[in-house]
Design an enzyme around this catalytic site. Structure first.
Site, short mmCIF file in Angstrom:
data_model
loop_
_atom_site.label_atom_id
_atom_site.label_comp_id
_atom_site.label_asym_id
_atom_site.label_seq_id
_atom_site.Cartn_x
_atom_site.Cartn_y
_atom_site.Cartn_z
N HIS A 27 0.84 -1.20 0.00
CA HIS A 27 0.00 0.00 0.00
C HIS A 27 0.87 1.25 0.00
O HIS A 27 1.24 1.76 1.06
CB HIS A 27 -0.91 0.00 1.23
CG HIS A 27 -1.81 -1.19 1.31
ND1 HIS A 27 -1.36 -2.44 1.70
CD2 HIS A 27 -3.14 -1.32 1.06
CE1 HIS A 27 -2.37 -3.29 1.68
NE2 HIS A 27 -3.46 -2.64 1.30
N HIS A 258 -3.99 3.03 -3.59
CA HIS A 258 -4.19 2.55 -2.22
C HIS A 258 -3.47 1.24 -1.95
O HIS A 258 -2.65 1.16 -1.03
CB HIS A 258 -5.68 2.38 -1.91
CG HIS A 258 -5.94 1.72 -0.59
ND1 HIS A 258 -6.01 2.43 0.59
CD2 HIS A 258 -6.12 0.41 -0.26
CE1 HIS A 258 -6.22 1.59 1.59
NE2 HIS A 258 -6.30 0.36 1.10
N GLU A 399 -17.79 -3.61 24.33
CA GLU A 399 -16.98 -4.82 24.49
C GLU A 399 -15.76 -4.84 23.57
O GLU A 399 -14.66 -5.20 24.00
CB GLU A 399 -17.82 -6.08 24.20
CG GLU A 399 -18.95 -6.33 25.18
CD GLU A 399 -20.26 -5.68 24.74
OE1 GLU A 399 -21.29 -5.96 25.40
OE2 GLU A 399 -20.25 -4.92 23.75
N HIS A 461 -28.29 -15.33 24.56
CA HIS A 461 -27.24 -15.10 25.54
C HIS A 461 -26.51 -16.38 25.97
O HIS A 461 -25.58 -16.31 26.77
CB HIS A 461 -27.83 -14.42 26.78
CG HIS A 461 -28.11 -12.97 26.60
ND1 HIS A 461 -28.89 -12.49 25.57
CD2 HIS A 461 -27.68 -11.88 27.30
CE1 HIS A 461 -28.95 -11.16 25.65
NE2 HIS A 461 -28.22 -10.78 26.69
#
Length: 652
Positions: A27, A258, A399, A461
């Site tokens: 890149h 890129h 999280e 869950h």
């Protein structure tokens, strides 16, 4: 733009484009676009010492846009780090070369963290910045007073982890954190307006960050912005409007620069346009010497700092000292005295209570589940906005960022981070958990509510495939303790394994203790060990982990009444068991022809132990919403059902 700045930044550009061209992959666009910003930062502001990359009070430079790795490698080579030679750069992306496609953390090299998955470096940088603030409170601002700079691109800021991490950083007022946003408006697919129309200024200011917009190719604007952030009162984004592939007549400002080499013909055109008359990989001595001078400034900076550090060395050693053995030994003795049923999440809390009583480098936290994960003790002090005299972080419902931030905390110096959420939400955490394993960092993930045993919250869950997936990650220890004693031992192993992250998979429901005698040996350190034998001569081995060890014991006794004698093996950590000697594994597994396993989760990772003739009792479908004992019965995880099927196995 003065000539010296132009020469220095062009050295980065041409090393980058030449290395990518030689590797025939990489890149080049970002290093070419951000070379001016990086040059001003390293030349005038960044505190670092190539002669001692581990200097405690160095500024941290994090390349979140890890695909532009040649920017980092070029800077490390040019400023005199021994870790990166010109030969390394010529071997960019080759096997076992330190100049990997994306930066890979190696201690003492100047590569501060592993990046590549976009946005991870942003979360890491928040962890670095928090660590600096905590350390400053412990050791004083004369000893610790550095900054964290993170270079992030459009892609990093599209990732959800960037929102989570930046939101927390703004809340905590991390004034020592600076983001250099490579605002080139190009991604792989083309212009970013294909997918994004964010108002960056409003977005970042809403987090509580300062925002400065500059021309990323104007040396004076770059300098002025970086000068301003030296006295910032908030985290700051310097939005650098740049041209990806700067200097390329045909590929600048285009997605084509890129992620692909520019091509030999285009590189010739760039050389002409930027007036660079030197061959591939050739950096003239006068330019290289100027870069080396920039690196050598850090030698004097650290020398002055060392005089202050030596005066405070005793205090530093005291503040960063860990003595876990004494606390864990005491906790083991307590566990023998108290034999009541406990959830392993509660056992973990009691262990943490003993660990956090003494001053050490443990930094706890939870993603808005403190009371459920049992991660906070009476000895914790909460880290608050502008107040870092603490050792517990309320991460909020973030999280993914929590785990990325924990990696930064672990990488910074000597902190040992642990963070809690439900095991099901490791799906939100996994990219960062995987990177902690790749980087060999001691991050400890306290994952509770680890099975259908959580009951009524239901299949959304209840983890099923999570344990199996986590166990498949190299260099990650997945611990599933079965009672209080095993929980203590698993914590001990997690703390001792300085180059391996750990998952502590813990129950919501209470479990009967079966380890009722004190042992100086950490039995969990074998990964699997015998906990019960119903006869000297046996015909069956029962393997189980966590909450199912008690079920295995009940099943073993039930089978004994039918004169089917067995041994029960607790398997708190498959990863560690798999590393044991052949003779030990044979002792555990090969004593009997018939083997069964019991775990309230997917069964695939147990089949290697029970073999083709064995049975795996578990769950290979989604769970149910009901009281947990009813769910266990529904899935056949009862002593009655297991013993009945096992009898049929042995008779046939």
């Amino acid at each position: 733009m003065n000539k010296l700045h132009k020469d220095l930044s062009n050295a980065i550009r041409f090393l980058s484009m030449d290395a990518v061209q030689k590797a025939n992959s990489g890149h080049p666009g970002m290093p070419m676009g951000m070379a001016d910003v990086a040059t001003v930062l390293f030349k005038n502001f960044l505190r670092f010492n190539p002669k001692n990359p581990n200097w405690l009070n160095r500024d941290r430079f994090i390349l979140s846009a890890g695909h532009g790795s040649m920017l980092l490698y070029s800077l490390l080579y040019l400023t005199g780090y021994k870790s990166i030679s010109l030969n390394n750069i010529k071997k960019f992306r080759k096997l076992d070369c330190i100049c990997a496609g994306h930066p890979e953390y190696h201690p003492g090299t100047g590569i501060e963290t592993t990046t590549g998955p976009l946005g991870q470096g942003i979360a890491n940088s928040v962890g670095f910045a928090i660590a600096e603030e905590i350390l400053k409170k412990k050791l004083g601002k004369k000893i610790v007073n550095h900054k964290t700079y993170v270079l992030a691109g459009d892609g990093c800021l599209m990732e959800g982890i960037s929102h989570e991490a930046m939101s927390l950083a703004g809340h905590l007022k991390l004034k020592n954190l600076v983001m250099l946003f490579d605002n080139n408006s190009i991604s792989i697919d083309g212009p970013t307006n294909l997918a994004v129309s964010d108002n960056f200024k409003k977005r970042f200011e809403s987090y509580g960050w300062d925002y400065v917009l500059i021309n990323g190719h104007n040396e004076k604007e770059i300098f002025k912005a970086l000068k301003k952030v030296q006295n910032a009162r908030k985290p700051t984004v310097i939005s650098c409007k740049t041209k990806i592939g700067f200097g390329s007549p045909n590929k600048s400002d285009k997605a084509s620069s890129h992620g692909s080499p520019l091509g030999i013909d285009e590189i010739k055109l760039v050389r002409n346009k930027l007036e660079w008359k030197h061959k591939a990989f050739e950096i003239p001595n006068n330019i290289l010497n100027e870069w080396k001078k920039i690196g050598n400034k850090g030698v004097k900076l650290e020398s002055r700092w060392n005089k202050l550090y030596k005066k405070n060395k005793k205090n530093t050693e005291k503040e960063l000292k860990n003595n876990f053995s004494k606390a864990l030994k005491f906790e083991k003795q307590n566990a023998i005295k108290e034999t009541k049923s406990l959830a392993t999440r509660k056992s973990s809390e009691l262990t943490l209570n003993a660990l956090t009583k003494e001053n050490n480098t443990l930094i706890g936290g939870s993603a808005d589940l403190t009371g459920s994960n049992n991660t906070k003790t009476k000895y914790h002090k909460i880290i608050k906005p502008g107040d870092f005299n603490g050792n517990y972080i309320h991460y909020g419902v973030r999280e993914h960022a929590m785990c990325g931030i924990m990696n930064g905390l672990a990488l910074h110096s000597s902190f040992i981070p642990y963070g809690g959420t439900f095991l099901i939400f490791t799906d939100y955490c996994k990219p960062s958990i995987r990177l902690s394993a790749l980087m060999k960092q001691r991050a400890i993930y306290v994952m509770t509510h680890d099975s259908i045993g959580l009951g009524e919250d239901g299949p959304t869950h209840q983890p099923i495939e999570q344990l199996s997936g986590l166990r498949s990650i190299p260099n990650l220890n997945v611990f599933r303790p079965a009672d209080r004693m095993e929980t203590i031992e698993c914590w001990e192993l997690a703390l001792k394994n300085s180059k391996t992250p750990s998952i502590l998979s813990l129950t919501r429901q209470n479990l009967e203790p079966f380890r009722k005698k004190h042992s100086n040996t950490n039995k969990c350190s074998f990964g699997a060990y015998e906990v019960l034998r119903t006869n000297k001569k046996i015909g069956l081995t029962i393997l189980a982990s966590g909450s199912e060890v008690n079920l295995a014991i009940e099943t073993s006794h039930k089978l004994a009444k039918n004169k089917i004698y067995s041994k029960v093996i607790s398997v708190p950590c498959q990863d560690i068991f798999d590393l044991q000697s052949r003779s030990y594994k044979e002792k555990i597994l090969d004593e009997t022809k018939f083997k069964i396993s019991i775990e309230a989760a997917s069964t695939d990772c147990w089949k290697k132990y029970v073999g083709a003739q064995g049975l795996t009792f578990g769950i290979d479908e989604f769970g149910k919403s009901a009281p947990y004992k009813d769910i266990y019965k529904y899935f056949g995880l009862t002593a009655e059902t297991i013993s009945k099927k096992t009898k049929n196995l042995i008779k046939n």
